[in-house]
Write a protein that holds these residues in place. Structure first.
Motif: not given
Length: 203
Positions: A148-153, A158-159, A171-180, A200-203
């Motif tokens: 499948p194509n999957g989730l592209s980033v 960081v995945l 999954v948490r796709p992102g390099n930031q502390a507040d990545s969704a 309301g999350f920042s870290t």
């Protein structure tokens, strides 16, 4: 998703090195003893990176060759009996082309990072063969299944993933502390948003 993984039985898979070199190992716990005792098994040797252990004591990991041509492979190891391990290839990657210049494998590379559910579905990260700056989070059961194509980033993102029993992917796709933190369906549509900066999350 890392160099060790524990399952519901308390068994632990991990990467380490012994006299035969680097590899993947399994420590089986015998909880009938007090305190519990452990039996250590060498699963496989080689350049095997992060591991994921499910409750059936199957181990998913990523093999990467250390010589040219660069070949990588998602492997799922199963023991027919303690100490007797074989693996099935779930996906392959490599910078290898046929005589017509076409890529042989569906991924340029398989990057470290796997998760697996008890049915053996493995979620992993593949580098896109047509755009080396893109990483794709993909789930497969067998190598012969359609990819499948999957989730592209963007490559380098960081995945962190967990493969759920119903094949959804936390999954948490992102390099930031507040990545969704999100749950994706098997078709890679968003199922739920667990936590995000807007909540309301920042870290």
């Amino acid at each position: 998703d890392g160099d060790l993984s524990i399952n519901d039985q308390g068994n632990v898979a991990f990467t380490a090195s012994d006299q035969q070199g680097a590899g993947v190992f399994l420590a089986r716990q015998d909880a009938a003893n007090d305190p519990p005792t452990w039996t250590l098994e060498a699963v496989a040797h080689g350049n095997l990176q992060p591991v994921a252990l499910n409750s059936l004591n199957k181990i998913a990991t990523v093999f990467q060759s250390t010589t040219a041509p660069r070949i990588s492979e998602v492997r799922r190891y199963t023991a027919s009996q303690p100490g007797a391990w074989t693996f099935a290839a779930v996906a392959k990657g490599g910078d290898v082309r046929d005589q017509y210049g076409r890529y042989i494998y569906p991924f340029l590379n398989i990057l470290p990072g796997v998760s697996m559910n008890n049915d053996g579905y493995v979620t992993f990260i593949g580098q896109d063969i047509y755009n080396a700056s893109v990483a794709r989070l993909v789930q497969k059961l067998n190598n012969g299944d359609p990819t499948p194509n999957g989730l592209s980033v963007p490559i380098g993102t960081v995945l962190e993933s967990t493969t759920l029993g119903d094949r959804r992917i936390l999954v948490r796709p992102g390099n930031q502390a507040d990545s969704a933190i999100t749950v994706w369906n098997p078709d890679y549509s968003i199922s739920e948003i667990i936590a995000a900066a807007g909540q309301g999350f920042s870290t």
